[in-house]
Design a protein around this motif. Structure first.
Motif, PDB file in Angstrom:
ATOM      1  N   GLU A  70     -13.310   3.637  12.460  1.00  0.00           N
ATOM      2  CA  GLU A  70     -14.264   4.485  11.746  1.00  0.00           C
ATOM      3  C   GLU A  70     -15.558   4.662  12.531  1.00  0.00           C
ATOM      4  OE1 GLU A  70     -16.657   4.413   7.475  1.00  0.00           O
ATOM      5  OE2 GLU A  70     -14.782   3.297   7.707  1.00  0.00           O
ATOM      6  N   ASN A 114      -4.181   3.468   9.731  1.00  0.00           N
ATOM      7  CA  ASN A 114      -4.414   2.046   9.939  1.00  0.00           C
ATOM      8  C   ASN A 114      -3.468   1.259   9.017  1.00  0.00           C
ATOM      9  OD1 ASN A 114      -5.446  -0.648   9.738  1.00  0.00           O
ATOM     10  ND2 ASN A 114      -7.389   0.078  10.571  1.00  0.00           N
ATOM     11  N   GLU A 166      -4.870  -5.818  -4.104  1.00  0.00           N
ATOM     12  CA  GLU A 166      -5.482  -5.068  -5.192  1.00  0.00           C
ATOM     13  C   GLU A 166      -4.728  -5.274  -6.497  1.00  0.00           C
ATOM     14  OE1 GLU A 166      -4.608  -3.937  -2.332  1.00  0.00           O
ATOM     15  OE2 GLU A 166      -6.375  -3.176  -1.300  1.00  0.00           O
ATOM     16  N   LYS A 170     -14.482   9.126   9.395  1.00  0.00           N
ATOM     17  CA  LYS A 170     -13.569   9.064   8.259  1.00  0.00           C
ATOM     18  C   LYS A 170     -12.768  10.354   8.160  1.00  0.00           C
ATOM     19  CE  LYS A 170     -16.289   5.935   5.346  1.00  0.00           C
ATOM     20  NZ  LYS A 170     -16.927   5.766   4.013  1.00  0.00           N
ATOM     21  N   PRO A 182      -3.021   1.670  -4.112  1.00  0.00           N
ATOM     22  CA  PRO A 182      -2.732   0.228  -3.972  1.00  0.00           C
ATOM     23  C   PRO A 182      -1.383  -0.116  -4.580  1.00  0.00           C
ATOM     24  CG  PRO A 182      -4.931   0.611  -4.880  1.00  0.00           C
ATOM     25  CD  PRO A 182      -4.224   1.920  -4.920  1.00  0.00           C
ATOM     26  N   VAL A 216      -5.351   3.474   5.461  1.00  0.00           N
ATOM     27  CA  VAL A 216      -6.199   4.656   5.314  1.00  0.00           C
ATOM     28  C   VAL A 216      -6.113   5.454   6.603  1.00  0.00           C
ATOM     29  CG1 VAL A 216      -7.780   3.578   3.680  1.00  0.00           C
ATOM     30  CG2 VAL A 216      -8.231   3.401   6.143  1.00  0.00           C
ATOM     31  N   GLU A 256      -8.518   0.259  18.553  1.00  0.00           N
ATOM     32  CA  GLU A 256      -9.561   0.115  17.531  1.00  0.00           C
ATOM     33  C   GLU A 256     -10.815   0.887  17.931  1.00  0.00           C
ATOM     34  OE1 GLU A 256     -11.301  -1.013  14.038  1.00  0.00           O
ATOM     35  OE2 GLU A 256      -9.250  -1.555  14.626  1.00  0.00           O
ATOM     36  N   GLU A 265      -3.282  -1.935   8.384  1.00  0.00           N
ATOM     37  CA  GLU A 265      -3.887  -3.015   7.599  1.00  0.00           C
ATOM     38  C   GLU A 265      -4.540  -2.488   6.327  1.00  0.00           C
ATOM     39  OE1 GLU A 265      -6.528  -5.028  10.160  1.00  0.00           O
ATOM     40  OE2 GLU A 265      -4.945  -6.071  11.284  1.00  0.00           O
ATOM     41  N   SER A 266      -5.324  -1.447   6.445  1.00  0.00           N
ATOM     42  CA  SER A 266      -6.013  -0.897   5.266  1.00  0.00           C
ATOM     43  C   SER A 266      -5.273   0.282   4.654  1.00  0.00           C
ATOM     44  CB  SER A 266      -7.426  -0.453   5.655  1.00  0.00           C
ATOM     45  OG  SER A 266      -7.374   0.551   6.660  1.00  0.00           O
ATOM     46  N   HIS A 309       0.848  -1.187   0.000  1.00  0.00           N
ATOM     47  CA  HIS A 309       0.000   0.000   0.000  1.00  0.00           C
ATOM     48  C   HIS A 309       0.883   1.237   0.000  1.00  0.00           C
ATOM     49  CE1 HIS A 309      -3.560  -2.407   1.100  1.00  0.00           C
ATOM     50  NE2 HIS A 309      -2.791  -3.006   1.991  1.00  0.00           N
ATOM     51  N   LYS A 325      -1.465  -1.816  15.203  1.00  0.00           N
ATOM     52  CA  LYS A 325      -1.729  -1.633  13.783  1.00  0.00           C
ATOM     53  C   LYS A 325      -2.041  -0.182  13.449  1.00  0.00           C
ATOM     54  CE  LYS A 325      -6.700  -2.628  13.781  1.00  0.00           C
ATOM     55  NZ  LYS A 325      -7.781  -3.434  13.155  1.00  0.00           N
ATOM     56  N   HIS A 342      -4.993   7.127  -0.997  1.00  0.00           N
ATOM     57  CA  HIS A 342      -4.531   5.750  -0.899  1.00  0.00           C
ATOM     58  C   HIS A 342      -4.195   5.221  -2.287  1.00  0.00           C
ATOM     59  CE1 HIS A 342      -5.202   1.299  -0.780  1.00  0.00           C
ATOM     60  NE2 HIS A 342      -4.370   1.443   0.225  1.00  0.00           N
TER      61      HIS A 342
END
Length: 1181
Positions: free
Chosen positions: A1097, A176, A1118, A1102, A1112, A181, A1092, A178-179, A142, A161, A1110
């Motif tokens: 979110e 984050n 992705e 957000k 990928p 974002v 968390e 993991e994602s 990412h 994380k 972001h």
């Protein structure tokens, strides 16, 4: 497999040389053309385009211009970021991986996801990248690009994380992992400071969570403001305002106090009970002045505060902080342990350092055991477990640039015994005093692949040193170091004359090398126009070095006449080409006579004790002539079977018999032709010649040192300067240069090899000529070698930009359009068993000579066959006038038998001349010969000669000299390096062009097999150091400190994965220490909280889409979804999902086991407490 047949055809129009002597070239570029052959050839060619593919294999050396450092204490993997966007990942020896950000932005900070096989990089383009290290070639999963704020600091708590990101505006964002974002949770700078504060606190320079409570984040601002932010209540717990700017902060493991380093060279200690003022301020290197104040000190850029279980005193390690009055002191790393202060001086400025600890948990006793120090040009690890703080012996090849690299050579499939022998000799000279403990960076796994063979890389350096490296199995380890400067006397500081001008910089710099691995004979060419020949011995010896002096300087200038009717070859004074050494001139009253018939350096003339290894046997030096310095050597070759050494420059050719220590041939290039000279030349008087030399820009060796800075390094500036600026070359500029020389060969047939004159003055009589050239066009220069390292010498009327651009200036490729004042330089030489004349029926020793005008001359050599006669009878070298012609400067020769197999050069089997005498086994020369007649039976007599120039390649049939194949390699650029190499049990011609293309041609048909635009030629360093070798491998110096190895073999590309090391190995994360029930009950343990719940979110919302974007990565899910399709893609996705599910189940199982252990501990302590209190009365409590 394709069969090529060439038969006699009277209608063909291609011929190597027409009756008039002028060249006739083949068909258009890119199309091989056939010529008449005297008989039919039947050659099976096995190489196809499918056998070739370009791929980078491994990078060696110290990362150039490092910027950041990180370490994974569980995996024990080290990461180094660089200014060019590179990331170097290091583990145990053999685990070495290079990654590159496509943007090329500098790496600001590195953060490992400890024991997760991932790495976060923060770059100068305000982008965060997440790298997957669980594969042999790491890839980006990412990326997150910040649009409105600049990143200044990042912090990732252990086993979290959520990444904290500080910005230049003073805000703190949360990402984050993991994602990848942004969270909606943001710590704004105006909420962190008091409302009454009138000034901005500055960028965020530090972020860390409290070891005592992970729900509290310590934020350090550049101005000196420190804020403890409560993440749960979203408010400030306390604020600290300090007068001095903050550079770094480090916690005590108990979380009750922390230490700050400041710009005034002070360290301040703060306790959480009282944050109004520090409870301790120290100036470690500041002395008290008379007025009671501390003297001003340099900033302490970083401090680390670590505790040890075996000692009540903590370790305080910091960089900088020295007082300003100590000018010229080296950069230092200071280690404070109690009252003991140890200052370690470093050779280079400190970029970053890290204290390595036993535990990854910040709330435990740290137990430091080493300090990793990243310097600008070195990498040092200090052992903290010993009182004298020794350093570890670095297993990585980080000292390639110890002296700037000036030339390289690559030898694959060497004799298997050569590497152990060199290592055993080199091990005796290794430094001592290193730590005896194991190298702490020991992560990853690596095994030697199944397809390995001995490989050696040789590097030549500016200080005259030579390094032999073991490059087997994509590793690099230094075997042996040779110092060529020991052959010469050290010039005295007050010595007048020639030495006063030559000792300023690097008179011993290595230009080119020639090595015969079988006979272990080694030859070195230096920048002071000297050649040194070494023999290898396992025994030390007391011997004297033989010195020969060669007068290779023309008193006349070879000029191509505009008239086609005149034929006036240039024959200079015979005394100027005498094969015997000339004694120094008796005249010594005038300055000019001092520089006549003398060499540039003085060879030691006494008995010398030489240690085992390579021992100098012979030194050949070119002499000054009439105040003119010798021109640098542009070509070199030796043959151990013949006992001969040949070298040439822009004036001519010399052949030396190193067995009899005599000069066999010393002639100008014009004299080599005799009556077969294809050019019309005029003769100029010596006086007129010296006057006209001032019209040329390229000056000789004397002016290398008489320039404004007397820089010999100017000629290889792009190799030696670490901060060199890469010049982008567009297609228009990537055409052939006016006068540059690469890898020992002139890269242009139109280069200006003329004797040097005095330095120009812009206002002098030639100022008008410089002005007529135009501001962007540099004057012509002399022919020099690559190793000559000559790009462009500084001329006062030229800018740096014009000198850089001179490399890519376009010029005509036709021999007929050569400048009329062009001199012919010898650009390549090779000894071989060949045919010197068309009428020869048997092959004999020959010397093939290639020139900068595209001419090839074949010189037969008559060598006595008997060993005793070889030591006494003279060797005859007689030019025959045999001439072959090509377009462009000749770069390389190769020889094939009529079956298409490569003919190896004959060699002498190694024998130790200094070994004790054995009467039963007398030492005799044992020769191994690969003559064409012995290597072929069914094909009859003759052989094929492959000749490659910077424009085209030709294959000739010998002895008829018929041109069988012609291929015009390039019309828009020119070839920098060409080699005949063995690939996949066959032979091909590999070429590297100035426009960055790597090409391979089949042999002998010259059919194009590979043409890939691999590497844009952005600086001369790549051009000088690029070299091919057998097995489909090549290398070049990608930066002043790093060697990049590549492969052009599809087979090696396929096997590369198993050759590389594994960066990630499954290791169980160490458990946190059990601190006891009562201590935890009364608040001793760190408080945990659910990030968390705070940053997710659902609670935080957000983040603004315009704040960050972001992106990928290709290594993420992705990228796989976009690339994969059909059943294969579905299966791949299912397998990845299954792996992820299994991993999560494993983590759940670990957490369940941890909870069960905690429950059992709690039950045990509760039972003990119950038993203790069971029989007590109420009043006993």
């Amino acid at each position: 497999m394709k069969k090529f047949r060439k038969v006699l055809d009277g209608l063909t129009t291609s011929s190597p040389i027409n009756p008039g002597g002028s060249p006739v070239y083949g068909s258009a570029a890119g199309t091989p053309s056939a010529a008449p052959t005297p008989r039919e050839l039947d050659i099976q060619e096995t190489l196809m385009s499918e056998h070739f593919q370009i791929c980078k294999t491994v990078r060696h050396g110290f990362p150039c211009q490092p910027t950041a450092l990180a370490f994974d204490p569980v995996q024990k993997i080290l990461a180094i970021g660089s200014r060019s966007g590179g990331v170097r990942l290091l583990g145990r020896p053999g685990v070495d991986c290079h990654c590159q950000h496509e943007s090329g932005a500098a790496v600001l900070q590195l953060q490992f996801l400890i024991n997760e096989g991932a790495l976060v990089t923060a770059c100068a383009d305000d982008t965060l990248h997440l790298w997957n290290l669980r594969q042999r070639r790491p890839a980006i999963l990412h990326s997150l690009k910040f649009n409105r704020e600049r990143i200044t600091f990042c912090h990732l708590p252990f086993q979290s994380k959520w990444l904290y990101v500080g910005t230049e505006r003073g805000n703190t964002h949360i990402v984050n992992i993991e994602s990848f974002v942004l969270s909606g949770y943001v710590i704004m700078w105006n909420k962190a400071i008091e409302l009454s504060t009138k000034t901005h606190p500055g960028p965020v320079v530090h972020l860390s969570d409290s070891p005592k409570d992970e729900g509290k984040l310590l934020i350090g601002f550049e101005s000196g403001t420190i804020v403890m932010w409560d993440l749960r209540s979203k408010r400030t717990e306390f604020r600290i305002y300090y007068d001095e700017a903050i550079h770094s902060v480090s916690w005590h493991h108990e979380g009750r106090q922390f230490m700050c380093s400041h710009s005034d060279g002070s360290l301040s200690m703060w306790h959480l009970r009282n944050t109004a003022k520090p409870f301790q301020v120290t100036f470690p290197h500041g002395k008290s002045q008379r007025d009671g104040r501390k003297e001003s000190c340099k900033p302490i850029l970083k401090v680390e505060y670590k505790t040890s279980r075996n000692s009540s005193e903590a370790f305080v390690v910091f960089s900088g902080g020295l007082s300003y009055d100590k000018a010229g002191r080296r950069p230092t790393l200071t280690i404070m342990h109690g009252k003991a202060i140890t200052v370690l001086e470093m050779d280079y400025p400190i970029v970053d350092f890290m204290v390595l600890c036993e535990t990854p948990y910040l709330n435990e006793v740290q137990e430091p055991y080493a300090v990793v120090v990243l310097l600008e040009k070195d990498f040092v690890v200090v052992d903290l477990t010993q009182s004298n703080f020794p350093i570890f012996e670095n297993p990585y090849p980080m000292d390639i640039h110890e002296s700037p690299v000036t030339c390289t050579a690559y030898f694959a499939d060497c004799p298997p015994d050569i590497i152990p022998v060199l290592y055993s000799i080199g091990a005796k000279h290794k430094k001592t005093g290193y730590s005896h403990k194991e190298w702490p960076v020991s992560g990853g796994t690596w095994t030697v692949g199944s397809q390995t063979y001995p490989e050696i890389i040789i590097t030549g350096h500016a200080d005259g040193s030579i390094k032999f490296w073991d490059a087997t199995a994509i590793t690099l380890q230094m075997l042996y170091k040779l110092k060529t400067s020991k052959v010469f006397e050290k010039p005295k500081s007050g010595e007048m004359g020639r030495s006063a001008e030559l000792v300023e910089e690097d008179p011993f710099a290595v230009q080119m090398i020639s090595w015969c691995p079988q006979s272990r004979i080694f030859c070195v060419v230096g920048i002071s126009a000297h050649v040194i020949l070494y023999r290898f011995s396992k025994h030390d010896a007391n011997t004297t070095i033989t010195s020969l002096e060669v007068r290779l300087q023309c008193d006349t200038e070879d000029v191509i006449s505009p008239s086609d009717t005149e034929n006036t070859p240039c024959f200079s004074d015979p005394s100027g080409h005498s094969p015997q050494p000339q004694p120094p001139s008796p005249r010594s009253n005038t300055p000019d006579s001092v520089r006549d018939s003398i060499p540039c350096l003085k060879v030691k003339d006494r008995m010398i004790r030489m240690p085992p290894g390579y021992q100098a046997e012979l030194v050949v030096q070119l002499l000054w002539v009439d105040g003119e310095p010798p021109q640098q050597i542009t070509s070199l070759d030796l043959n151990s079977a013949y006992g001969l050494l040949a070298f040439g420059n822009c004036n001519g050719l010399a052949v030396v018999d190193y067995l009899q220590k005599s000069i066999l041939l010393c002639m100008s290039t014009v004299e080599l032709y005799g009556s077969a000279d294809p050019f019309q030349r005029l003769t100029r008087s010596p006086r007129k010649n010296r006057q006209s030399t001032s019209d040329t820009c390229m000056r000789g060796l004397s002016n290398f040192y008489s320039d404004s800075k007397k820089r010999i390094r100017t000629s290889y500036q792009s190799l030696t300067e670490l901060s060199d600026n890469q010049v982008s070359l567009d297609l228009e500029r990537s055409k052939s240069p006016t006068s540059d020389h690469v890898n020992g060969h002139c890269t242009s047939p139109t280069s200006q090899p003329c004797p040097s004159g005095k330095a120009r003055v812009p206002g002098g009589p030639e100022g008008a000529r410089l002005a007529r050239r135009g501001p962007g066009r540099p004057p012509f220069r002399k022919a020099q070698s690559a190793a000559c390292m000559e790009v462009s010498l500084p001329v006062s009327s030229l800018t740096e930009e014009s000198r850089e651009n001179s490399f890519s200036r376009s010029r005509s490729s036709s021999v007929s359009s050569i400048d009329r004042e062009t001199k012919e330089a010898v650009t390549t030489l090779q000894f071989a068993e060949s045919y010197g004349r068309k009428s020869d029926t048997l092959p004999t020793p020959c010397l093939w000579v290639g020139t900068s005008l595209g001419m090839v001359l074949i010189i037969p050599v008559s060598i006595p066959m008997d060993e005793e006669e070889r030591q006494e009878e003279p060797v005859t070298v007689a030019p025959t006038g045999t001439v072959l012609m090509l377009k462009g400067s000749v770069l390389r020769f190769g020889f094939l038998d009529c079956g298409g197999a490569l003919i190896q050069n004959p060699y002498e089997v190694w024998r130790d001349l200094h070994a004790p005498e054995d009467p039963d086994r007398p030492r005799k020369r044992k020769l191994v010969n690969f003559s064409p007649s012995s290597s072929q039976e069914a094909c009859g007599d003759g052989h094929l000669a492959v000749v490659c120039s910077e424009r085209q390649a030709k294959v000739f049939l010998m002895p008829s000299q018929a041109c069988l194949y012609v291929h015009n390699i390039t019309d828009s650029s020119f070839v920098l390096r060409a080699d005949v190499v063995s690939v996949c049990n066959s032979v091909c011609l590999a070429c590297f062009c100035a426009n960055g293309h790597i090409m391979t041609l089949s042999l002998p048909s010259l059919r194009p097999l590979l043409d890939i635009s691999y590497l844009p030629l952005t600086d001369m360093r790549i051009a000088r150091t690029f070299c091919f070798t057998n097995g489909g491998q090549a290398l070049y110096l990608c930066s002043p400190t790093e060697i990049q190895r590549i492969t052009y073999s599809q087979e090696m590309c396929d096997n590369l994965q198993e050759m590389l090391g594994e960066l990630f190995t499954p290791i169980e994360t160490p458990e946190a220490q059990n601190r006891g029930f009562l201590k935890g009950f009364f608040g001793g343990n760190a408080q945990t909280f659910d990030r968390e719940e705070l940053f997710g979110e659902a609670s935080a919302g957000k983040a603004s889409r315009s704040l960050a974007q972001h992106i990928p990565g290709q290594g993420g899910m992705e990228g796989m979804k976009a690339a994969a399709g059909g059943v294969v893609g579905e299966l791949a996705r299912a397998r990845i999902a299954l792996d992820e599910r299994g991993q999560r189940l494993g983590e759940l199982e670990d957490r369940t086991a941890h909870m069960m252990t905690s429950a059992e501990t709690f039950s045990k302590h509760a039972h003990e407490l119950m038993l203790k209190c069971k029989d007590k009365k109420w009043y006993q409590f």
